[in-house]
Design a protein around this motif. Structure first.
Motif, short mmCIF file in Angstrom:
data_model
loop_
_atom_site.label_atom_id
_atom_site.label_comp_id
_atom_site.label_asym_id
_atom_site.label_seq_id
_atom_site.Cartn_x
_atom_site.Cartn_y
_atom_site.Cartn_z
N MET A 1 -3.79 -3.30 -8.95
CA MET A 1 -4.77 -2.28 -9.00
C MET A 1 -4.49 -1.05 -10.12
N ASN A 2 -5.16 -0.85 -10.88
CA ASN A 2 -4.78 -0.02 -12.06
C ASN A 2 -5.78 1.13 -12.26
N SER A 3 -5.63 2.34 -12.69
CA SER A 3 -6.51 3.33 -12.83
C SER A 3 -7.15 3.76 -11.56
N LEU A 4 -6.53 3.80 -10.60
CA LEU A 4 -6.85 4.02 -9.07
C LEU A 4 -7.83 5.35 -9.11
N LYS A 5 -8.76 5.27 -8.23
CA LYS A 5 -9.68 6.43 -8.25
C LYS A 5 -9.49 6.86 -6.75
N PRO A 6 -9.93 8.17 -6.34
CA PRO A 6 -9.80 8.63 -5.05
C PRO A 6 -10.88 7.69 -4.07
N GLU A 7 -11.87 7.25 -4.76
CA GLU A 7 -13.12 6.23 -3.98
C GLU A 7 -12.26 4.88 -3.70
N GLY B 1 0.76 -0.98 -0.09
CA GLY B 1 -0.06 -0.03 -0.11
C GLY B 1 0.76 1.17 0.05
N GLY B 2 0.06 2.35 -0.09
CA GLY B 2 0.86 3.59 -0.20
C GLY B 2 0.00 4.69 -0.94
N LEU B 3 0.57 5.91 -0.97
CA LEU B 3 -0.18 6.88 -1.66
C LEU B 3 0.00 7.07 -3.08
N GLY C 1 -5.49 7.76 -11.38
CA GLY C 1 -4.96 7.00 -12.52
C GLY C 1 -3.49 6.11 -12.39
N GLY C 2 -3.25 6.30 -11.14
CA GLY C 2 -1.88 5.53 -10.84
C GLY C 2 -2.13 4.01 -10.57
N SER C 3 -1.07 3.31 -10.16
CA SER C 3 -1.38 1.83 -9.90
C SER C 3 -0.48 1.29 -8.65
N LEU C 4 -1.05 0.35 -7.96
CA LEU C 4 -0.11 -0.24 -6.95
C LEU C 4 -0.61 -1.90 -7.16
N ARG C 5 0.40 -2.54 -6.76
CA ARG C 5 0.47 -4.05 -6.38
C ARG C 5 0.50 -4.38 -5.08
#
Length: 126
Positions: A83-89, A9-11, A15-19
């Motif tokens: 997780m791609n195309s991340l949104k604030p929600e 996890g992180g900030l 539109g960004g991605s995390l794995r």
């Protein structure tokens, strides 16, 4: 000391991605169906994705379809969530858990799971 531990996890910006990775210690993760859940403060825990023990079937919530992908890496004894195309929600604490029954029935119901990790924070913000 059987443990299930989430990491990654992180900030990130919209539109960004995390794995995220769900790692098991003291037991073999490949014997269990694994769900990913998330929870924001003051809200109920939400099921977002599930994978069967053999990795052949997956399920996802409509809110993340086409953006999140769940997968298994048996050599590492982990289950990952790309997780791609991340949104604030999408901002929440993300948890993985082992399901009592290895099938997709009620896969998004938290009470069907018996072992949980401590969670990893995902924050999507500009």
């Amino acid at each position: 000391q059987v443990q299930l531990v989430e990491s990654g996890g992180g900030l990130v910006q919209p539109g960004g991605s995390l794995r995220l990775s769900c790692a098991a210690s003291g037991f073999t993760l490949r014997f269990y169906g694994i769900g990913w859940f998330r929870q924001a403060p003051g809200k109920e825990r939400e099921g977002i994705s599930f994978i069967t023990s053999d990795g052949y079937r997956t399920y996802s919530a409509a809110s993340v379809l086409g953006r999140f992908t769940i997968s298994r890496n048996n050599a590492k004894n982990t289950v990952d969530l790309q997780m791609n195309s991340l949104k604030p929600e999408d901002t929440a604490v993300y948890y993985c858990a082992t399901k009592r029954r290895d099938h997709g029935l009620e896969w998004a119901v938290a009470n069907e799971y018996d072992r949980w990790g401590q969670g990893t924070q995902v924050t999507v913000s500009s």
